[in-house]
Design an enzyme around this catalytic site. Structure first.
Site, PDB file in Angstrom:
ATOM      1  N   ARG A   1       0.849  -1.207   0.000  1.00  0.00           N
ATOM      2  CA  ARG A   1       0.000   0.000   0.000  1.00  0.00           C
ATOM      3  C   ARG A   1       0.880   1.251   0.000  1.00  0.00           C
ATOM      4  NH1 ARG A   1      -4.119   0.086   4.747  1.00  0.00           N
ATOM      5  NH2 ARG A   1      -5.130  -1.564   3.534  1.00  0.00           N
TER       6      ARG A   1
ATOM      7  N   LYS B   1      -6.931   6.804  12.557  1.00  0.00           N
ATOM      8  CA  LYS B   1      -7.371   7.428  11.295  1.00  0.00           C
ATOM      9  C   LYS B   1      -7.899   8.847  11.518  1.00  0.00           C
ATOM     10  CE  LYS B   1      -8.182   3.014   9.136  1.00  0.00           C
ATOM     11  NZ  LYS B   1      -9.112   2.074   8.506  1.00  0.00           N
TER      12      LYS B   1
ATOM     13  N   CYS C   1     -14.306  -2.384   5.996  1.00  0.00           N
ATOM     14  CA  CYS C   1     -13.406  -1.542   5.186  1.00  0.00           C
ATOM     15  C   CYS C   1     -14.165  -0.699   4.164  1.00  0.00           C
ATOM     16  CB  CYS C   1     -12.390  -2.400   4.453  1.00  0.00           C
ATOM     17  SG  CYS C   1     -11.318  -3.325   5.541  1.00  0.00           S
TER      18      CYS C   1
ATOM     19  N   LYS D   1      -4.227   0.948  14.675  1.00  0.00           N
ATOM     20  CA  LYS D   1      -4.259   1.995  13.635  1.00  0.00           C
ATOM     21  C   LYS D   1      -4.998   3.234  14.144  1.00  0.00           C
ATOM     22  CE  LYS D   1      -6.753  -1.112  11.238  1.00  0.00           C
ATOM     23  NZ  LYS D   1      -7.496  -1.765  10.172  1.00  0.00           N
TER      24      LYS D   1
ATOM     25  N   CYS E   1     -15.376  -3.285  -0.841  1.00  0.00           N
ATOM     26  CA  CYS E   1     -13.992  -3.482  -0.416  1.00  0.00           C
ATOM     27  C   CYS E   1     -13.336  -4.541  -1.295  1.00  0.00           C
ATOM     28  CB  CYS E   1     -13.957  -3.915   1.044  1.00  0.00           C
ATOM     29  SG  CYS E   1     -14.460  -5.635   1.263  1.00  0.00           S
TER      30      CYS E   1
ATOM     31  N   CYS F   1      -7.642 -10.617   0.106  1.00  0.00           N
ATOM     32  CA  CYS F   1      -7.758 -10.302   1.536  1.00  0.00           C
ATOM     33  C   CYS F   1      -7.842 -11.579   2.378  1.00  0.00           C
ATOM     34  CB  CYS F   1      -8.987  -9.428   1.787  1.00  0.00           C
ATOM     35  SG  CYS F   1      -9.163  -9.076   3.540  1.00  0.00           S
TER      36      CYS F   1
ATOM     37  N   CYS G   1     -16.442  -9.039   4.870  1.00  0.00           N
ATOM     38  CA  CYS G   1     -16.434  -9.490   6.264  1.00  0.00           C
ATOM     39  C   CYS G   1     -16.865  -8.317   7.149  1.00  0.00           C
ATOM     40  CB  CYS G   1     -15.055 -10.021   6.673  1.00  0.00           C
ATOM     41  SG  CYS G   1     -13.898  -8.735   7.179  1.00  0.00           S
TER      42      CYS G   1
ATOM     43  N   ARG H   1      -2.610   6.742  10.026  1.00  0.00           N
ATOM     44  CA  ARG H   1      -2.715   6.331   8.613  1.00  0.00           C
ATOM     45  C   ARG H   1      -2.893   7.546   7.709  1.00  0.00           C
ATOM     46  NH1 ARG H   1      -4.379   0.899   8.090  1.00  0.00           N
ATOM     47  NH2 ARG H   1      -3.454  -0.308   9.778  1.00  0.00           N
TER      48      ARG H   1
HETATM   49 FE1  SRM Z   1      -9.386  -2.191   5.963  1.00  0.00          FE
HETATM   50  C1  SRM Z   1      -7.968  -4.836   7.506  1.00  0.00           C
HETATM   51  C2  SRM Z   1      -8.373  -3.284   2.999  1.00  0.00           C
HETATM   52  C3  SRM Z   1     -10.156   0.813   4.641  1.00  0.00           C
HETATM   53  C4  SRM Z   1     -11.260  -1.449   8.748  1.00  0.00           C
HETATM   54  N1  SRM Z   1      -8.289  -3.763   5.367  1.00  0.00           N
HETATM   55  C5  SRM Z   1      -7.750  -4.731   6.157  1.00  0.00           C
HETATM   56  C6  SRM Z   1      -6.818  -5.634   5.351  1.00  0.00           C
HETATM   57  C7  SRM Z   1      -5.428  -5.071   5.436  1.00  0.00           C
HETATM   58  C8  SRM Z   1      -6.881  -7.121   5.719  1.00  0.00           C
HETATM   59  C9  SRM Z   1      -5.932  -7.673   6.723  1.00  0.00           C
HETATM   60  O1  SRM Z   1      -5.756  -7.103   7.814  1.00  0.00           O
HETATM   61  O2  SRM Z   1      -5.358  -8.737   6.445  1.00  0.00           O
HETATM   62  C10 SRM Z   1      -7.432  -5.443   3.938  1.00  0.00           C
HETATM   63  C11 SRM Z   1      -6.509  -5.685   2.746  1.00  0.00           C
HETATM   64  C12 SRM Z   1      -7.283  -6.284   1.582  1.00  0.00           C
HETATM   65  C13 SRM Z   1      -6.547  -6.349   0.309  1.00  0.00           C
HETATM   66  O3  SRM Z   1      -6.336  -7.477  -0.194  1.00  0.00           O
HETATM   67  O4  SRM Z   1      -6.207  -5.321  -0.251  1.00  0.00           O
HETATM   68  C14 SRM Z   1      -8.050  -4.073   4.069  1.00  0.00           C
HETATM   69  N2  SRM Z   1      -9.183  -1.356   4.181  1.00  0.00           N
HETATM   70  C15 SRM Z   1      -8.827  -2.003   3.052  1.00  0.00           C
HETATM   71  C16 SRM Z   1      -9.042  -1.130   1.834  1.00  0.00           C
HETATM   72  C17 SRM Z   1      -8.052  -1.389   0.706  1.00  0.00           C
HETATM   73  C18 SRM Z   1     -10.480  -1.345   1.374  1.00  0.00           C
HETATM   74  C19 SRM Z   1     -10.887  -0.657   0.089  1.00  0.00           C
HETATM   75  O5  SRM Z   1     -11.731  -1.262  -0.551  1.00  0.00           O
HETATM   76  O6  SRM Z   1     -10.412   0.434  -0.250  1.00  0.00           O
HETATM   77  C20 SRM Z   1      -8.950   0.259   2.492  1.00  0.00           C
HETATM   78  C21 SRM Z   1      -7.561   0.777   2.575  1.00  0.00           C
HETATM   79  C22 SRM Z   1      -7.542   2.187   3.088  1.00  0.00           C
HETATM   80  C23 SRM Z   1      -6.172   2.776   3.169  1.00  0.00           C
HETATM   81  O7  SRM Z   1      -5.646   3.164   2.125  1.00  0.00           O
HETATM   82  O8  SRM Z   1      -5.642   2.884   4.279  1.00  0.00           O
HETATM   83  C24 SRM Z   1      -9.463  -0.080   3.881  1.00  0.00           C
HETATM   84  N3  SRM Z   1     -10.462  -0.573   6.597  1.00  0.00           N
HETATM   85  C25 SRM Z   1     -10.744   0.523   5.852  1.00  0.00           C
HETATM   86  C26 SRM Z   1     -11.756   1.301   6.487  1.00  0.00           C
HETATM   87  C27 SRM Z   1     -12.376   2.590   5.938  1.00  0.00           C
HETATM   88  C28 SRM Z   1     -11.559   3.793   6.249  1.00  0.00           C
HETATM   89  O9  SRM Z   1     -10.428   3.710   6.721  1.00  0.00           O
HETATM   90  O10 SRM Z   1     -12.058   4.877   6.011  1.00  0.00           O
HETATM   91  C29 SRM Z   1     -12.086   0.642   7.665  1.00  0.00           C
HETATM   92  C30 SRM Z   1     -13.203   1.061   8.659  1.00  0.00           C
HETATM   93  C31 SRM Z   1     -12.816   2.234   9.478  1.00  0.00           C
HETATM   94  C32 SRM Z   1     -12.049   1.791  10.689  1.00  0.00           C
HETATM   95  O11 SRM Z   1     -10.823   1.662  10.597  1.00  0.00           O
HETATM   96  O12 SRM Z   1     -12.678   1.515  11.712  1.00  0.00           O
HETATM   97  C33 SRM Z   1     -11.250  -0.521   7.733  1.00  0.00           C
HETATM   98  N4  SRM Z   1      -9.543  -2.977   7.831  1.00  0.00           N
HETATM   99  C34 SRM Z   1     -10.422  -2.565   8.793  1.00  0.00           C
HETATM  100  C35 SRM Z   1     -10.349  -3.477   9.901  1.00  0.00           C
HETATM  101  C36 SRM Z   1     -11.149  -3.383  11.221  1.00  0.00           C
HETATM  102  C37 SRM Z   1     -10.394  -2.553  12.207  1.00  0.00           C
HETATM  103  C38 SRM Z   1     -11.006  -2.609  13.586  1.00  0.00           C
HETATM  104  O13 SRM Z   1     -11.042  -1.573  14.252  1.00  0.00           O
HETATM  105  O14 SRM Z   1     -11.415  -3.672  14.037  1.00  0.00           O
HETATM  106  C39 SRM Z   1      -9.413  -4.463   9.536  1.00  0.00           C
HETATM  107  C40 SRM Z   1      -8.971  -5.670  10.372  1.00  0.00           C
HETATM  108  C41 SRM Z   1      -7.813  -5.359  11.239  1.00  0.00           C
HETATM  109  O15 SRM Z   1      -7.251  -4.270  11.231  1.00  0.00           O
HETATM  110  O16 SRM Z   1      -7.445  -6.267  11.980  1.00  0.00           O
HETATM  111  C42 SRM Z   1      -8.931  -4.115   8.228  1.00  0.00           C
HETATM  112 FE1  SF4 Z   2     -10.978  -7.728   3.770  1.00  0.00          FE
HETATM  113 FE2  SF4 Z   2     -13.051  -7.587   5.405  1.00  0.00          FE
HETATM  114 FE3  SF4 Z   2     -11.671  -5.393   4.815  1.00  0.00          FE
HETATM  115 FE4  SF4 Z   2     -13.206  -6.473   2.985  1.00  0.00          FE
HETATM  116  S1  SF4 Z   2     -13.929  -5.623   4.934  1.00  0.00           S
HETATM  117  S2  SF4 Z   2     -11.073  -5.800   2.666  1.00  0.00           S
HETATM  118  S3  SF4 Z   2     -13.021  -8.628   3.407  1.00  0.00           S
HETATM  119  S4  SF4 Z   2     -10.906  -7.108   5.941  1.00  0.00           S
END
Ligand code: SRM
Ligand code: SF4
Length: 574
Positions: A75, A219, A486, A217, A437, A443, A482, A144
């Site tokens: 990323r 944000k 995200c 993290k 997502c 993922c 899931c 982030r």
């Molecule tokens: Fe996310 C984890 C993709 C925005 C909440 N997110 C992941 C991971 C890295 C999976 C992992 O931990 O193994 C995913 C990678 C998938 C892949 O193959 O690319 C992933 N998240 C993404 C992206 C690429 C989704 C998208 O469709 O754009 C976004 C990348 C943003 C960036 O450039 O930084 C992305 N993730 C978000 C958001 C929305 C936001 O940030 O505005 C959220 C919800 C807001 C928040 O953080 O509460 C989000 N991602 C999560 C979570 C749950 C965190 C939690 O508090 O429990 C995880 C799981 C974790 O961190 O363990 C996660």
């Molecule tokens: Fe992966 Fe779940 Fe985030 Fe979708 S919402 S990118 S399935 S961790």
């Protein structure tokens, strides 16, 4: 009863012993293996790298009989989502050379490479560095990428002021560890990368984050009441600007947003950020630093599921949180002004910039830039070569092509058409405002399809909406593979959240503007039933809607029980 604090999680131990994120990364990188050990994989996240495996190939032995086909997601952090044409061209070329030939624009204005083999990581990271790009601070337990509206619209310079604050904040919170340069920027035959010999780490290396970085993290977003394109309420910390006569007068400080949850753990939940205080613009960085330090010192380091700022806000209550924050900040905080959101713009289509040039907001389905039926990737390359525009990534995963001359407008449209790319204006509104997502196949946490499923679902719904006379109404549908959220499904008008194989929880009633969470309407909808169920709901909506009412508002006004009754009676009469 013991009052001992719970022991810190294994990940805290890994960070602590890593010598500021060095660990065994360099040594393992130098080995001729196809993947990293688990401990190293955890540390790599702090370098912007996720170890994954190709889930489409699980169960099929790899070329050397290995059980998994290991790939990396990389990323790249893009502050403000701003890139030059040359940087975009480089990213596009690197995706072909080192990744799976696609670029994924994320909803935090970053870009991701998928499918990078371990052996190609070092040259990719070096090429990014040479182009002035970094992956540091894109992932891991740090601040982030800071979100900000990227559109160069005529707003008296407000968005430029927001961008300047974003840049300052980004620089302020960038991890200082030298591990990043040592491992990646010196990579070569005679570098530390191949010998694994690092200079000793010192405590001064991370004056703000310390040895253990943040508990999780963190944000941040800068937003405007008239345009919530950054989805400000879903961030740990939000700065909502009050602007008058081309000047930012102050920021409403919002705290405690976050969308991750674990359904089996009832102590976890989704939350929107709440107004806490009102500050002068120049206070943004010191205030952000105070919040980050408070989180660093009091966030939960024992249970990562409950390690976000929102749990601290909920456990303490807003009053205590405020008092503790004032201690870190060193002075009392003014109460919030309760600014409310009034608009949302995704900035697609043609717009005149204040400098007399034009920008085109190009819709990118789920942020995936690829050459498929439409050759979007090649089209964007040609656009960058021919017009040398600015490239800006939106938090809704689309691209703004900026600084175009008026006479280039029709030429740009021609390039898009020649490559089979639909103009944004031709994309139905429901698709423009929806998103998914990444999920499968990369993922590691995905339970269901998302990015690969939503386009087909929208195909089915567009005809229904046209038949019901609702095609001109923007409706926001967001899908995730899931419950981690995200794709920000919980504050969308319609949220589809992968829960079990091919089964999705359906949330309804988030607000179009993003400042209200939806309610759970159905816990398990088979994928094949999503279009029929939403069709019934749209039919009910078209019959019972008040004039000008949005779909989300209608669902909340009607309530889940009545909605269910209306859907059942509608289905019986059809
Ligand atoms: Fe996310 C984890 C993709 C925005 C909440 N997110 C992941 C991971 C890295 C999976 C992992 O931990 O193994 C995913 C990678 C998938 C892949 O193959 O690319 C992933 N998240 C993404 C992206 C690429 C989704 C998208 O469709 O754009 C976004 C990348 C943003 C960036 O450039 O930084 C992305 N993730 C978000 C958001 C929305 C936001 O940030 O505005 C959220 C919800 C807001 C928040 O953080 O509460 C989000 N991602 C999560 C979570 C749950 C965190 C939690 O508090 O429990 C995880 C799981 C974790 O961190 O363990 C996660
Ligand atoms: Fe992966 Fe779940 Fe985030 Fe979708 S919402 S990118 S399935 S961790």
């Amino acid at each position: 009863m013991s009052t001992d604090p719970a022991p810190w999680s294994k990940l805290e131990e890994i960070k602590q012993q890593s010598q500021f994120l060095r660990g065994q990364i360099a040594q393992e990188l130098a080995q001729p293996t196809d993947h990293f050990e688990e401990t190293t994989a955890h540390l790599l996240k702090h370098h912007g790298i996720y170890q994954q495996d190709d889930r489409d190939r699980r169960g099929q032995p790899g070329p050397e009989g290995q059980e998994r086909t290991w790939i990396m997601m990389v990323r790249v952090k893009i502050p403000g989502g701003r890139l030059t044409a040359d940087q975009w061209l480089l990213l596009s070329a690197l995706a072909d050379r080192f990744g799976n030939g696609t670029i994924r624009i994320t909803n935090r204005q970053d870009v991701q490479f998928h499918g990078v083999r371990k052996v190609l990581l070092a040259p990719l990271m070096q090429a990014l560095h040479q182009a002035g790009l970094t992956t540091l601070g894109a992932c891991g337990d740090v601040v982030r990428n800071v979100l900000v509206c990227p559109a160069p619209v005529a707003d008296g310079g407000i968005r430029e002021q927001l961008f300047a604050h974003t840049q300052q904040l980004t620089a302020h919170f960038l991890p200082r560890t030298k591990a990043y340069q040592e491992i990646w920027q010196g990579a070569g035959s005679d570098s530390v990368c191949s010998t694994g010999q690092f200079p000793p780490a010192s405590e001064e290396e991370e004056p703000l984050y310390g040895t253990n970085y943040l508990p999780r993290k963190f944000k941040i977003a800068f937003g405007l009441p008239e345009d919530n394109c950054v989805d400000i309420y879903t961030n740990d910390l939000g700065f909502l600007a009050l602007a008058e006569h081309g000047q930012i007068r102050g920021y409403e400080v919002l705290v405690g947003g976050g969308l991750g949850m674990t359904p089996t753990d009832k102590t976890t939940f989704v939350a929107l950020a709440q107004p806490l205080a009102f500050i002068r613009p120049e206070e943004a960085i010191p205030l952000a630093e105070a919040v980050v330090k408070l989180f660093r010192d009091h966030g939960n380091r024992a249970n990562r599921r409950r390690a976000r700022l929102k749990y601290l806000v909920a456990d303490w209550g807003l009053q205590r949180f405020r008092r503790e924050l004032e201690r870190y900040y060193g002075q009392p905080l003014l109460p919030p002004q309760n600014l409310s959101l009034i608009g949302l713009d995704h900035h697609l289509g043609w717009h005149l910039q204040p400098n007399g040039r034009w920008f085109y907001g190009l819709y990118v389905e789920n942020g995936r830039v690829a050459d498929r039926q439409a050759r979007l990737k090649t089209a964007l390359e040609q656009i960058c070569q021919q017009f040398r525009p600015g490239i800006r990534l939106t938090p809704m995963m689309s691209v703004l092509i900026t600084d175009l001359a008026a006479e280039d407008r029709s030429k740009l449209e021609r390039v898009l058409r020649e490559h089979g790319v639909r103009l944004s204006e031709e994309v139905p509104l429901v698709r423009q405002y929806s998103g998914a997502c990444v999920a499968l196949p990369t993922c590691g946490l995905a339970i269901t399809e998302s990015e690969r499923a939503l386009p087909g679902i929208l195909d089915g719904l567009e005809d229904v909406l046209a038949r019901l006379g609702l095609a001109r109404l923007p409706i926001c549908i967001r899908m995730t593979g899931c419950p981690n959220g995200c794709g920000r499904p919980y504050n969308a008008e319609i949220g589809l959240v992968g829960r079990a194989k091919d089964q999705y929880a359906l949330y309804l009633g988030g607000s179009f503007l993003g400042n209200r969470l939806g309610f759970l309407y159905e816990p398990m909808v088979p994928r094949s039933q999503i279009v029929p169920l939403l069709t019934s709901l749209f039919e009910v909506f078209s019959h019972h809607r008040l004039s000008g009412e949005t779909f989300g508002d209608f669902c909340v006004r009607t309530g889940p029980e009545s909605l269910r009754h209306l859907v059942i009676s509608r289905d019986k009469t059809n």
